[in-house]
Write a protein that holds these residues in place. Structure first.
Motif, short mmCIF file in Angstrom:
data_model
loop_
_atom_site.label_atom_id
_atom_site.label_comp_id
_atom_site.label_asym_id
_atom_site.label_seq_id
_atom_site.Cartn_x
_atom_site.Cartn_y
_atom_site.Cartn_z
N ASP A 226 -8.86 -8.69 -5.72
CA ASP A 226 -9.37 -7.42 -6.00
C ASP A 226 -8.46 -6.43 -5.10
O ASP A 226 -7.65 -6.90 -4.09
N ARG A 227 -8.59 -4.94 -5.34
CA ARG A 227 -7.54 -3.81 -4.79
C ARG A 227 -8.02 -4.19 -3.16
O ARG A 227 -6.90 -3.78 -2.37
N GLU A 228 -9.37 -4.04 -2.84
CA GLU A 228 -9.57 -4.22 -1.32
C GLU A 228 -8.88 -5.38 -0.54
O GLU A 228 -8.07 -5.02 0.29
N THR A 229 -8.91 -6.26 -1.26
CA THR A 229 -8.11 -7.51 -0.73
C THR A 229 -6.76 -7.49 -0.49
O THR A 229 -6.03 -7.57 0.64
N ASP B 15 0.84 -1.20 0.12
CA ASP B 15 -0.20 0.13 0.05
C ASP B 15 0.79 1.30 0.03
O ASP B 15 1.44 1.64 1.05
N HIS C 248 -1.81 0.78 -5.70
CA HIS C 248 -2.69 1.97 -6.33
C HIS C 248 -2.04 2.30 -7.61
O HIS C 248 -2.89 3.01 -8.37
N TYR D 133 -5.80 -0.90 8.19
CA TYR D 133 -6.95 -0.85 7.35
C TYR D 133 -8.03 0.05 7.46
O TYR D 133 -8.43 1.24 6.82
N TYR E 38 -8.64 3.61 5.54
CA TYR E 38 -9.76 3.48 4.63
C TYR E 38 -11.00 3.25 5.67
O TYR E 38 -11.63 2.18 5.48
N LEU F 166 -5.22 -4.42 -0.20
CA LEU F 166 -5.08 -3.19 0.63
C LEU F 166 -5.14 -4.08 2.01
O LEU F 166 -4.52 -3.34 2.88
N ARG F 167 -5.87 -4.93 2.34
CA ARG F 167 -6.13 -5.20 3.74
C ARG F 167 -4.79 -6.09 4.53
O ARG F 167 -4.75 -6.05 5.43
#
Length: 120
Positions: free
Chosen positions: A54-57, A17, A44, A115, A119, A59-60
């Motif tokens: 996916d992006r959220e996964t 991230d 990003h 996270y 976010y 980022l976590r």
């Protein structure tokens, strides 16, 4: 004369991230110490991909794609990334059988908090 085809080893790829100050600081340090076998990629800056979560996964928690295609997450990804530096052996103890569950537990708590903070 026969030409032989050389194969170029693919590097491990660590996805991080780039908007997280702590993550960016660690990647700067890792980038200065690592050998040529590790590529650092800011989540990003990635195009959409059907070969990655996916992006959220992403980022976590930290993700690392090994050269042979395995996807490591969390501390496994961190320890694997640091193996590309001379400091790698200092991280290996986090994967010892008696330490691993505790290290994973605290990493997961930290990752969730990080996270939520970045976010909301």
């Amino acid at each position: 004369m026969l030409k032989t085809q050389q194969t170029v080893a693919m590097p491990d790829t660590l996805y991080y991230d780039g908007q997280c100050p702590l993550c960016s600081k660690e990647m700067d340090k890792l980038g200065t110490l690592c050998d040529g076998g590790l590529e650092l990629r800011d989540i990003h800056q990635l195009p959409a991909s059907d070969t990655l979560p996916d992006r959220e996964t992403l980022l976590r928690t930290l993700h690392l794609r090994t050269a042979d295609g395995r996807l490591l997450t969390g501390i496994d990804a961190n320890v694997a990334a640091w193996q590309h530096t001379r400091l790698g052996p200092l991280w290996a103890w986090l994967r010892w059988p008696l330490i691993r569950p505790c290290a994973d537990f605290f990493y997961n708590l930290w990752a969730q908090r990080r996270y939520r903070r970045l976010y909301p």
